[in-house]
Design a protein around this motif. Structure first.
Motif, mmCIF file in Angstrom:
data_model
loop_
_atom_site.group_PDB
_atom_site.id
_atom_site.type_symbol
_atom_site.label_atom_id
_atom_site.label_comp_id
_atom_site.label_asym_id
_atom_site.label_seq_id
_atom_site.Cartn_x
_atom_site.Cartn_y
_atom_site.Cartn_z
ATOM 1 N N GLU A 1 38.243 36.204 40.423
ATOM 2 C CA GLU A 1 36.846 37.028 40.449
ATOM 3 C C GLU A 1 37.148 38.227 39.769
ATOM 4 O O GLU A 1 38.163 38.979 39.741
ATOM 5 C CB GLU A 1 36.241 37.113 42.053
ATOM 6 C CG GLU A 1 36.191 35.850 42.644
ATOM 7 C CD GLU A 1 35.620 35.768 43.864
ATOM 8 O OE1 GLU A 1 34.694 35.372 44.253
ATOM 9 O OE2 GLU A 1 36.531 36.492 44.753
ATOM 10 N N ILE A 2 35.973 38.892 39.215
ATOM 11 C CA ILE A 2 35.941 40.213 38.606
ATOM 12 C C ILE A 2 34.887 40.918 39.407
ATOM 13 O O ILE A 2 33.649 40.658 39.155
ATOM 14 C CB ILE A 2 35.839 40.133 37.013
ATOM 15 C CG1 ILE A 2 36.931 39.408 36.623
ATOM 16 C CG2 ILE A 2 35.756 41.636 36.555
ATOM 17 C CD1 ILE A 2 36.710 38.919 35.004
ATOM 18 N N ILE A 3 35.380 42.174 39.937
ATOM 19 C CA ILE A 3 34.149 42.947 40.237
ATOM 20 C C ILE A 3 34.546 44.549 39.814
ATOM 21 O O ILE A 3 35.574 44.888 39.898
ATOM 22 C CB ILE A 3 34.222 43.049 42.026
ATOM 23 C CG1 ILE A 3 34.156 41.530 42.689
ATOM 24 C CG2 ILE A 3 33.119 44.125 42.481
ATOM 25 C CD1 ILE A 3 34.269 41.542 44.124
ATOM 26 N N ASP A 4 33.375 44.790 39.048
ATOM 27 C CA ASP A 4 33.486 46.232 38.438
ATOM 28 C C ASP A 4 34.725 46.073 37.640
ATOM 29 O O ASP A 4 35.307 47.176 37.675
ATOM 30 C CB ASP A 4 33.286 47.445 39.376
ATOM 31 C CG ASP A 4 33.280 48.722 38.845
ATOM 32 O OD1 ASP A 4 32.507 48.437 37.857
ATOM 33 O OD2 ASP A 4 33.629 49.684 39.420
ATOM 34 N N GLY A 5 34.923 45.119 36.983
ATOM 35 C CA GLY A 5 35.912 45.082 35.857
ATOM 36 C C GLY A 5 37.360 45.086 36.465
ATOM 37 O O GLY A 5 38.646 44.873 35.870
ATOM 38 N N GLU A 6 37.461 44.694 37.898
ATOM 39 C CA GLU A 6 38.943 44.700 38.512
ATOM 40 C C GLU A 6 38.968 43.288 38.883
ATOM 41 O O GLU A 6 38.152 42.547 39.397
ATOM 42 C CB GLU A 6 38.964 45.307 39.673
ATOM 43 C CG GLU A 6 40.168 45.325 40.609
ATOM 44 C CD GLU A 6 40.294 46.317 41.604
ATOM 45 O OE1 GLU A 6 41.268 46.527 42.267
ATOM 46 O OE2 GLU A 6 39.400 47.394 41.844
ATOM 47 N N LEU A 7 40.209 42.734 38.465
ATOM 48 C CA LEU A 7 40.753 41.212 38.918
ATOM 49 C C LEU A 7 40.985 41.097 40.242
ATOM 50 O O LEU A 7 41.891 41.724 40.867
ATOM 51 C CB LEU A 7 41.642 40.685 37.877
ATOM 52 C CG LEU A 7 42.225 39.395 38.041
ATOM 53 C CD1 LEU A 7 40.986 38.355 37.647
ATOM 54 C CD2 LEU A 7 43.432 39.142 37.126
ATOM 55 N N PHE A 8 40.566 39.876 40.956
ATOM 56 C CA PHE A 8 41.106 39.460 42.210
ATOM 57 C C PHE A 8 41.306 38.017 41.975
ATOM 58 O O PHE A 8 40.724 37.403 41.626
ATOM 59 C CB PHE A 8 40.070 39.915 43.304
ATOM 60 C CG PHE A 8 39.527 41.255 43.479
ATOM 61 C CD1 PHE A 8 40.096 42.012 44.253
ATOM 62 C CD2 PHE A 8 38.164 41.719 42.716
ATOM 63 C CE1 PHE A 8 39.717 43.169 44.425
ATOM 64 C CE2 PHE A 8 38.088 43.115 42.882
ATOM 65 C CZ PHE A 8 38.879 43.701 43.677
ATOM 66 N N VAL A 9 42.576 37.567 42.759
ATOM 67 C CA VAL A 9 42.798 36.333 42.908
ATOM 68 C C VAL A 9 43.040 35.653 44.354
ATOM 69 O O VAL A 9 43.778 36.667 45.025
ATOM 70 C CB VAL A 9 44.319 36.343 42.109
ATOM 71 C CG1 VAL A 9 44.921 34.750 41.999
ATOM 72 C CG2 VAL A 9 43.948 36.644 40.618
ATOM 73 N N THR A 10 42.398 34.849 44.373
ATOM 74 C CA THR A 10 42.519 34.142 45.782
ATOM 75 C C THR A 10 43.358 32.894 45.853
ATOM 76 O O THR A 10 42.857 31.970 45.191
ATOM 77 C CB THR A 10 41.096 33.937 46.603
ATOM 78 O OG1 THR A 10 40.351 35.261 46.588
ATOM 79 C CG2 THR A 10 40.951 33.697 47.954
ATOM 80 N N LYS A 11 44.232 32.724 46.816
ATOM 81 C CA LYS A 11 45.000 31.433 46.797
ATOM 82 C C LYS A 11 44.277 30.534 47.712
ATOM 83 O O LYS A 11 43.089 30.576 48.302
ATOM 84 C CB LYS A 11 46.261 31.795 47.502
ATOM 85 C CG LYS A 11 47.115 32.932 46.910
ATOM 86 C CD LYS A 11 47.749 32.500 45.719
ATOM 87 C CE LYS A 11 48.707 33.529 45.329
ATOM 88 N NZ LYS A 11 49.228 33.302 43.859
ATOM 89 N N ALA A 12 44.711 29.290 47.802
ATOM 90 C CA ALA A 12 44.134 28.228 48.551
ATOM 91 C C ALA A 12 43.830 28.948 50.062
ATOM 92 O O ALA A 12 44.478 29.624 50.581
ATOM 93 C CB ALA A 12 45.060 27.059 48.855
ATOM 94 N N LEU A 13 42.888 28.306 50.439
ATOM 95 C CA LEU A 13 42.125 28.986 51.768
ATOM 96 C C LEU A 13 42.564 28.041 52.902
ATOM 97 O O LEU A 13 42.691 27.050 52.859
ATOM 98 C CB LEU A 13 40.750 28.913 51.505
ATOM 99 C CG LEU A 13 40.282 29.791 50.449
ATOM 100 C CD1 LEU A 13 38.640 29.568 50.128
ATOM 101 C CD2 LEU A 13 40.316 31.304 50.893
ATOM 102 N N HIS A 14 42.217 28.628 54.275
ATOM 103 C CA HIS A 14 42.841 28.024 55.371
ATOM 104 C C HIS A 14 41.963 26.794 55.772
ATOM 105 O O HIS A 14 40.609 26.942 55.338
ATOM 106 C CB HIS A 14 42.649 28.991 56.321
ATOM 107 C CG HIS A 14 43.338 28.885 57.912
ATOM 108 N ND1 HIS A 14 42.507 27.726 58.748
ATOM 109 C CD2 HIS A 14 44.284 28.895 58.409
ATOM 110 C CE1 HIS A 14 43.340 27.528 59.664
ATOM 111 N NE2 HIS A 14 44.268 28.405 59.759
#
Length: 188
Positions: A27-40
């Protein structure tokens, strides 16, 4: 140490095409990259219960559609994948692009909190601000560990916390006529 905004890397929607399809959520929010791993498992179960409840209501009323994990491309610097969204039939054709992504704010977004504090902070701060600025009418933050739902509604120009609902409470919404859901039903 925080870098000045002019020096930090600004990610765009086009950059997402370069990432591997490896099960991570980018995901990108205000140009910053976020990575989320497999969820619970319980995170995913809560998403499924919310989606099923909203889908049953949507099919009964024919007022809109609900989906899990859709891409929302608000712009080059804001590209997110919420857990669940509901969109009215009136708005849906206006928001979908040719690739099947939403390009504007659905009426309702639901985020189910992940186990990490970094993800929780993103949902409670960055995404709340983004969804508020972009015109989402209602935002639910679901905490499967505490078995509670925080309800934010648009008041004037921003999303404001209007209720924190617990196991014995009922969830309803002015944007979803006659929708009612026992909070306990989301976590059983």
């Amino acid at each position: 140490m925080n870098q000045p905004i002019s020096e930090r890397v600004r990610w765009t929607t086009a950059d997402l095409e370069l990432f591997p399809d490896n099960g991570n959520r980018y995901e990108i929010i205000d140009g910053e990259l976020f990575v989320t791993k497999a969820l619970h498992w319980n995170h995913q179960k809560a998403c499924a219960r919310i989606c099923t409840t909203l889908d049953n209501w949507s099919q009964a009323t024919s007022l809109g559609e609900v989906v899990t994990a859709p891409g929302i491309i608000f712009g080059d610097n804001d590209n997110v994948i919420p857990d669940v969204v509901w969109v009215s039939n009136e708005r849906l054709p206006l928001l979908l692009d040719e690739a099947g992504h939403l390009t504007g704010a659905p009426e309702l977004i639901v985020e189910v909190l992940s186990a990490s504090s970094e993800n929780e902070k993103r949902d409670r701060e960055l995404k709340l601000k983004l969804y508020s600025v972009r015109g989402v009418r209602e935002y639910w933050i679901v905490d499967w560990r505490k078995q509670q739902v925080e309800v934010y509604r648009r008041e004037q120009a921003s999303l404001k916390l209007v209720a924190t609902l617990f196991n014995g409470d009922e969830l309803s919404s002015p944007i979803l006529p006659d929708f009612n859901c026992a909070i306990a039903q989301l976590f059983t």
